[in-house]
Design an enzyme around this catalytic site. Structure first.
Site, PDB file in Angstrom:
ATOM      1  CG  HIS A 318      -1.976   1.076   1.110  1.00 27.22           C
ATOM      2  ND1 HIS A 318      -3.192   0.870   0.467  1.00 27.22           N
ATOM      3  CD2 HIS A 318      -1.969   2.364   1.493  1.00 27.22           C
ATOM      4  CE1 HIS A 318      -3.884   2.005   0.495  1.00 27.22           C
ATOM      5  NE2 HIS A 318      -3.174   2.923   1.112  1.00 27.22           N
ATOM      6  CB  ALA A 319       1.194   4.060  -2.393  1.00 30.53           C
ATOM      7  CG  HIS A 348      -2.294  10.718  -2.397  1.00 26.72           C
ATOM      8  ND1 HIS A 348      -3.394  11.393  -1.919  1.00 26.72           N
ATOM      9  CD2 HIS A 348      -1.803  10.006  -1.354  1.00 26.72           C
ATOM     10  CE1 HIS A 348      -3.563  11.094  -0.629  1.00 26.72           C
ATOM     11  NE2 HIS A 348      -2.596  10.261  -0.272  1.00 26.72           N
ATOM     12  CD  GLU A 349       1.236   7.877  -1.156  1.00 28.69           C
ATOM     13  OE1 GLU A 349       0.135   7.302  -1.150  1.00 28.69           O
ATOM     14  OE2 GLU A 349       1.724   8.387  -0.130  1.00 28.69           O
ATOM     15  CG  HIS A 352       1.416  12.380   1.950  1.00 33.62           C
ATOM     16  ND1 HIS A 352       0.531  12.928   2.848  1.00 33.62           N
ATOM     17  CD2 HIS A 352       0.752  11.352   1.361  1.00 33.62           C
ATOM     18  CE1 HIS A 352      -0.619  12.268   2.809  1.00 33.62           C
ATOM     19  NE2 HIS A 352      -0.509  11.305   1.912  1.00 33.62           N
ATOM     20  CD  GLU A 376      -3.772  11.318   3.540  1.00 32.52           C
ATOM     21  OE1 GLU A 376      -3.124  10.934   4.504  1.00 32.52           O
ATOM     22  OE2 GLU A 376      -3.481  10.987   2.361  1.00 32.52           O
ATOM     23  CG  HIS A 479      -6.532   3.083   5.276  1.00 31.52           C
ATOM     24  ND1 HIS A 479      -6.588   2.491   4.033  1.00 31.52           N
ATOM     25  CD2 HIS A 479      -5.885   4.253   5.098  1.00 31.52           C
ATOM     26  CE1 HIS A 479      -6.002   3.279   3.149  1.00 31.52           C
ATOM     27  NE2 HIS A 479      -5.562   4.338   3.762  1.00 31.52           N
ATOM     28  CE1 TYR A 489      -6.999   7.596   4.283  1.00 33.35           C
ATOM     29  CE2 TYR A 489      -5.915   8.882   2.584  1.00 33.35           C
ATOM     30  CZ  TYR A 489      -5.858   7.948   3.583  1.00 33.35           C
ATOM     31  OH  TYR A 489      -4.650   7.361   3.904  1.00 33.35           O
TER      32      TYR A 489
HETATM   33  C1  LIG Z   1      -8.068   6.966  -0.381  1.00 28.38           C
HETATM   34  C2  LIG Z   1      -6.968   6.188   0.342  1.00 28.38           C
HETATM   35  N1  LIG Z   1      -5.712   6.726  -0.042  1.00 28.38           N
HETATM   36  C3  LIG Z   1      -4.520   6.307   0.516  1.00 28.38           C
HETATM   37  O1  LIG Z   1      -4.547   5.334   1.318  1.00 28.38           O
HETATM   38  O2  LIG Z   1      -3.484   6.898   0.218  1.00 28.38           O
HETATM   39  C4  LIG Z   1      -7.058   4.716  -0.022  1.00 28.38           C
HETATM   40  O3  LIG Z   1      -6.310   4.289  -0.871  1.00 28.38           O
HETATM   41  O4  LIG Z   1      -7.902   4.045   0.546  1.00 28.38           O
HETATM   42 ZN   LIG Z   2      -2.061   9.839   1.694  1.00 22.52          ZN
END
Ligand SMILES: C[C@H](NC(=O)O)C(=O)O
Ligand SMILES: [Zn+2]
Length: 589
Positions: A318-319, A348-349, A352, A376, A479, A489
């Protein structure tokens, strides 16, 4: 009293100096575990965590003893010391902390190594195998088999561990004076207990648009899969939306495209035909940030980032983006696949990482987002600009741009399949978790509560019957085993449109909001930077005012962005004779 203030200045300065080293060591041990899952690396990570817990406890207790009342201190020292006083899991005794760490490390390993054996014998992992299958298969039963297999392989095994984890997590939060861990997590938004009411109100404004999109997509899935599997008055089966969690629906855009024959909205074919690799994708993202006048990535970033999935060991795919608290070592960990979805994820990353760099000179307690939702939103805000057909064409990833209403509807629908579809999912994960931490949802009701939220908020129903005594579907979403909060998010998907609108205005953009590409606008970059460099040194309302001129979260920017599509969806659903919403709540495919 000046002497208390000067003591506080000295105390917080010592804290930041000492914390930088402790946090570097615990971050590195966590990085080593996530990029090399093994018993040895889990033990090494947990040993470092015990050390950082001892550090946190030592400073936290000193802060409570020396500064019982921080109200007379200047804002910076007050905010820092109030934060240092929160011990979190450092409240736990060694036995409990070791159990907590083993539980969280173990749940993350289960999730990251779970596989599904298909009827033909193929053994599929989540990343990239099942992710690709859920995105590209249009075979109802193959999708159902993969969905069922994943939820059983990833969720069921951690149902009991999760209950034990909740007990220990709450024990730590109660020691900090919170009712439970949910209240602790909500406290980061500094909204005097009003966070849930606020996100509920934001959702109420957006639910009509979601329901229109849901009805339109349900009609298209009905045309594809037929009346045996789709009921036009019921929730949609969860495995048909192109994503293992039905959280974003972009991968089934081809099934819902309004006007065929227009320029595509997907850069994947061009990326693949032009020989893009992970490095090229990362460099493309960095170039966008630099074009705004923001920082380039550091040498350490390029040296230490994990760009693709290793072949010789298990990793957490998971990134994620990492801050090592020494002002130069920042990393992304990602199992990159060459497609547009991952190009967006890289932005997205990298958002951060940019935030980490912009607030790197803040004291340690302020090296965080104004609130977690802001963190985020940074990368996604830029990705809204990158995704425009105009920008993709500018960087050679889309052959031509047609300036007509039909092409615009295609684009807005593809954006809605990710941004609007996500909203109820972004809300429901922590709705579920807050109810678990508060005790409202005991283990016997984990699955039932999840299914009820999936149905009520998302209008989604599981493709196969669930068994509340063994199934644990929440555990099959990263998560939850990784213990990463999620309301951030939902907040991000609202505020990113506010940030985008402000940056578009700063760039001098004229015309519809959704057409804005602020690429190379130093004014837009400066607007964002002024907010980023604050870190969490001020309440998020102050940061929001910095970038948008108002202190509130608002759905108006998002609603303006999608307004042409909203009208189109209503008209389409009327033409199709479809009533938005799902009343046949007990229907099953
Ligand atoms: C939206 C959320 N983004 C993340 O984890 O970076 C996901 O992937 O569930
Ligand atoms: Zn993120």
């Amino acid at each position: 009293r000046a002497d208390l203030q000067s003591e506080a200045v000295a105390f917080t300065a010592n804290y930041s100096t000492d914390a930088a080293e402790v946090y570097y060591n615990s971050s590195l041990a966590a990085w080593n575990y996530q990029t090399g899952i093994s018993e040895e690396n889990l033990n090494a990570m947990n040993a470092e965590n015990v050390k950082s817990a001892a550090f946190t406890k030592m400073y936290g207790e000193q802060a409570k003893a020396e500064f019982p009342d921080t109200s007379k201190l200047e804002e910076s020292e007050r905010r820092q010391i109030d934060s240092i006083k929160i011990l979190g899991t450092a409240n736990l005794n060694e036995a409990d902390l070791n159990q907590y760490n083993d539980l969280t490390g173990g749940m993350e390993a289960t999730y990251s190594t779970a596989t599904v054996t298909m009827p033909d014998g193929r053994v599929l992992n989540l990343d990239p195998d099942l992710t690709a299958l859920m995105a590209t298969s249009r075979d109802y039963n193959e999708l159902k088999y993969a969905w069922k297999g994943w939820y059983e392989a990833a969720g069921r095994p951690i149902r009991d561990d999760y209950e034990s984890f909740v007990t220990l997590s709450n024990k730590a939060s109660v020691a900090d004076g919170f009712a439970d861990t949910g209240e602790y997590w909500r406290s980061w938004y500094e909204m005097n207990g009003q966070l849930e009411a606020t996100v509920d109100a934001l959702w109420a404004e957006l639910q009509p648009l979601y329901t229109e999109l849901h009805a339109y997509v349900r009609r298209k899935l009905y045309e594809k899969y037929g009346s045996n599997y789709i009921n036009l008055k019921a929730p949609i089966p969860a495995h048909l939306l192109g994503n293992m969690w039905a959280q974003q629906w972009g991968n089934i855009y081809d099934l819902v495209e309004p006007y065929s024959g227009k320029t595509g909205v997907d850069a994947t074919p061009a990326m693949q035909s032009q020989g893009y690799d992970a490095m090229k994708m990362f460099k493309t993202s960095e170039e966008f940030f630099v074009s705004l006048g923001l920082d380039k990535m550091t040498d350490e970033f390029w040296a230490n980032t994990m760009f693709v999935k290793p072949t010789d060991r298990d990793v957490v795919c998971h990134a994620s983006a990492w801050d090592f608290y020494n002002k130069v070592d920042f990393r992304i960990k990602m199992c990159t696949v060459v497609n547009m979805e991952d190009l967006i994820t890289i932005h997205h990353e990298m958002g951060h990482i940019q935030y980490y760099q912009q607030y790197k000179d803040q004291p340690i307690p302020f090296r965080g987002g104004a609130n977690p939702g802001f963190h985020e939103a940074v990368g996604d805000t830029l990705a809204l600009s990158v995704s425009t057909p105009k920008h993709l064409n500018k960087i050679g990833l889309l052959d031509e741009v047609e300036e007509d209403d039909e092409a615009d509807i295609n684009y807005l629908l593809s954006q809605a399949m990710d941004k609007i579809a996500f909203l109820p999912f972004g809300l429901m994960i922590d709705k579920w978790r807050w109810s678990v931490f508060s005790g409202d949802t005991p283990k016997a009701k984990y699955q039932e509560k999840w299914d009820q939220l999936r149905k009520d908020l998302q209008g989604i129903t599981p493709p196969v019957e669930r068994d509340g005594t063994t199934d644990f579907d929440p555990g099959a979403k990263y998560h939850v085993p990784a213990n990463t909060p999620y309301i951030r998010y939902f907040v991000s998907f609202v505020v990113q449109f506010q940030f985008y609108q402000s940056m578009c205005n700063a760039s001098g953009h004229q015309g519809p909001l959704y057409k804005c590409d602020f690429y190379q606008s130093k004014e837009a970059g400066a607007k964002l930077q002024k907010m980023l460099e604050l870190g969490s040194s001020k309440p998020w309302q102050f940061a929001m005012n910095e970038i948008t001129g108002s202190a509130d979260m608002s759905t108006l920017a998002l609603q303006e962005y999608f307004s042409p599509l909203t009208a189109w969806l209503k008209q389409k659903n009327l033409e199709n004779g479809d009533t938005p919403g799902w009343t046949d709540m007990d229907w099953r495919p």
